[in-house]
Design a protein around this motif. Sequence first.
Motif, PDB file in Angstrom:
ATOM      1  N   GLN A 121      -7.609  15.850 -12.140  1.00  0.00           N
ATOM      2  CA  GLN A 121      -7.279  14.450 -11.884  1.00  0.00           C
ATOM      3  C   GLN A 121      -5.921  14.348 -11.182  1.00  0.00           C
ATOM      4  N   ILE A 122      -5.732  13.248 -10.448  1.00  0.00           N
ATOM      5  CA  ILE A 122      -4.409  12.922  -9.919  1.00  0.00           C
ATOM      6  C   ILE A 122      -4.100  11.448 -10.160  1.00  0.00           C
ATOM      7  N   THR A 123      -2.805  11.144 -10.237  1.00  0.00           N
ATOM      8  CA  THR A 123      -2.333   9.769 -10.139  1.00  0.00           C
ATOM      9  C   THR A 123      -1.516   9.667  -8.855  1.00  0.00           C
ATOM     10  N   VAL A 124      -1.602   8.524  -8.197  1.00  0.00           N
ATOM     11  CA  VAL A 124      -0.962   8.328  -6.897  1.00  0.00           C
ATOM     12  C   VAL A 124      -0.024   7.128  -6.979  1.00  0.00           C
ATOM     13  N   SER A 125       1.266   7.356  -6.750  1.00  0.00           N
ATOM     14  CA  SER A 125       2.247   6.281  -6.740  1.00  0.00           C
ATOM     15  C   SER A 125       2.870   6.175  -5.355  1.00  0.00           C
ATOM     16  N   HIS A 177      -8.001  -3.172  -3.953  1.00  0.00           N
ATOM     17  CA  HIS A 177      -8.612  -3.028  -2.632  1.00  0.00           C
ATOM     18  C   HIS A 177      -8.842  -1.574  -2.263  1.00  0.00           C
ATOM     19  N   ILE A 178      -7.852  -0.697  -2.527  1.00  0.00           N
ATOM     20  CA  ILE A 178      -7.966   0.685  -2.071  1.00  0.00           C
ATOM     21  C   ILE A 178      -8.633   1.607  -3.092  1.00  0.00           C
ATOM     22  N   THR A 179      -8.889   1.091  -4.304  1.00  0.00           N
ATOM     23  CA  THR A 179      -9.497   1.950  -5.341  1.00  0.00           C
ATOM     24  C   THR A 179     -10.811   1.397  -5.880  1.00  0.00           C
ATOM     25  N   ARG A 180     -11.323   0.327  -5.301  1.00  0.00           N
ATOM     26  CA  ARG A 180     -12.438  -0.395  -5.914  1.00  0.00           C
ATOM     27  C   ARG A 180     -13.721   0.424  -6.030  1.00  0.00           C
ATOM     28  N   ASP A 181     -13.948   1.372  -5.103  1.00  0.00           N
ATOM     29  CA  ASP A 181     -15.208   2.124  -5.157  1.00  0.00           C
ATOM     30  C   ASP A 181     -14.998   3.588  -5.541  1.00  0.00           C
ATOM     31  N   ILE A 182     -13.876   3.886  -6.208  1.00  0.00           N
ATOM     32  CA  ILE A 182     -13.642   5.248  -6.679  1.00  0.00           C
ATOM     33  C   ILE A 182     -14.551   5.544  -7.863  1.00  0.00           C
ATOM     34  N   VAL A 198     -11.734  16.396  -7.324  1.00  0.00           N
ATOM     35  CA  VAL A 198     -10.660  15.868  -8.174  1.00  0.00           C
ATOM     36  C   VAL A 198     -10.782  14.348  -8.270  1.00  0.00           C
ATOM     37  N   ASP A 199     -10.514  13.801  -9.447  1.00  0.00           N
ATOM     38  CA  ASP A 199     -10.589  12.350  -9.664  1.00  0.00           C
ATOM     39  C   ASP A 199      -9.225  11.689  -9.490  1.00  0.00           C
ATOM     40  N   ILE A 200      -9.212  10.515  -8.862  1.00  0.00           N
ATOM     41  CA  ILE A 200      -8.020   9.656  -8.855  1.00  0.00           C
ATOM     42  C   ILE A 200      -8.140   8.732 -10.060  1.00  0.00           C
ATOM     43  N   GLY A 253     -10.660   5.856 -15.993  1.00  0.00           N
ATOM     44  CA  GLY A 253      -9.716   5.986 -14.888  1.00  0.00           C
ATOM     45  C   GLY A 253      -8.947   4.719 -14.609  1.00  0.00           C
ATOM     46  N   ILE A 254      -8.912   4.316 -13.334  1.00  0.00           N
ATOM     47  CA  ILE A 254      -8.130   3.153 -12.913  1.00  0.00           C
ATOM     48  C   ILE A 254      -8.718   1.878 -13.501  1.00  0.00           C
ATOM     49  N   GLY A 255      -7.853   0.969 -13.933  1.00  0.00           N
ATOM     50  CA  GLY A 255      -8.316  -0.325 -14.424  1.00  0.00           C
ATOM     51  C   GLY A 255      -7.836  -0.663 -15.818  1.00  0.00           C
ATOM     52  N   ASP A 256      -7.202   0.280 -16.499  1.00  0.00           N
ATOM     53  CA  ASP A 256      -6.668   0.007 -17.829  1.00  0.00           C
ATOM     54  C   ASP A 256      -5.185   0.339 -17.835  1.00  0.00           C
TER      55      ASP A 256
END
Length: 339
Positions: free
Chosen positions: A89-93, A15-20, A121-123, A30-33
């Motif tokens: 890039q960043i990762t967010v936990s 929901h919070i990353t779908r359009d990154i 910067v990319d998430i 990026g996100i999804g794997d």
Amino acid sequence: MTEISTLGEFGLIEHITRDIKLVQSSSLRGIGDDAAVMSYPDTRVLMTTDLLLENVHFSLAYVPLKHLGYKAAVVNFSDIYAMNGTPRQITVSLGISKRFTVEHIEELYSGIRLACDIYGVDIVGGDTTASHQGLVISITCIGDARPDDIVTRDGARNTDLICVSGNLGAAYMGLQLLERERIASAGNKDFEPAFAGKEYIIERQLKPEARRDVVKALADAGIKPTAMMDVSDGLSSELLHICKQSRCGCRIYEDRIPIDYQTAVMAEEINMNLVTAALNGGEDYELLFTVPLTDHDKVSAIESVKVIGYITKEEDGCAMITRDGAEMTLRAQGWNPLK
């Protein structure tokens, strides 16, 4: 308000990353794997992590979630710039307690994404889990720099100039103001905080910026610092870090420490020594760095940079020259989260 449990962990992440969208050429996936994929040919990878705990590093009594997200990202960018690098890039936990809704996390993420948009910067990943201790934010930032461009804390040498960007003590004074008004508002629903004329110090606390402009200005001037770090725990603490790792001493001048007018006004209001606030306040995220003496004219020409002292031999120790010419030994009295 939407309970997070209705989406579940993976539903919330989607929901919070779908359009990154990824903007860095080094971000291959990026996100999804199971893991992000990045490529850094012919460069050095820089990595830093920052952990923020509710009621230790921030209070939601006066910190808006969007500002919190922005700050959480920017303080990591600042660490990469302090190495003379570029954040990529960043990762967010996140650790999330039950009192937070989907809309709360959207607001937090909007601040993180705003910071990423501004700094390019990319998430690329992260994690979420339940928390029994309020909100927990952990951000890891990955950046890069050419091998010859990297600046560490251990390169300062005798006679180098000590420089700092911007001004110091503002973020700490902003925190004192926010805490004062929080206490004064207790039990008063109609309370109006006295923030007029002090917007700058509040912004310095709630929405700091990483000094990529200073990094660029130094490069444009042909200056490579000999040592550098950002001011997160206070000028005294950071300067002592540089001197310890560089095996040197230092002298800085009290009357050269840059201080904003609003910082001075607030210090007077709460009867705090202004120089103490500037030396030990922390969270300014300005850049503290040293340059060879031969770069004096070039570094002095950079508008947002001020020369505040010089590096000495190790046996000379670390001290500040006061306005009356006395020497005061520098001590690390800044933020210590484990104390």
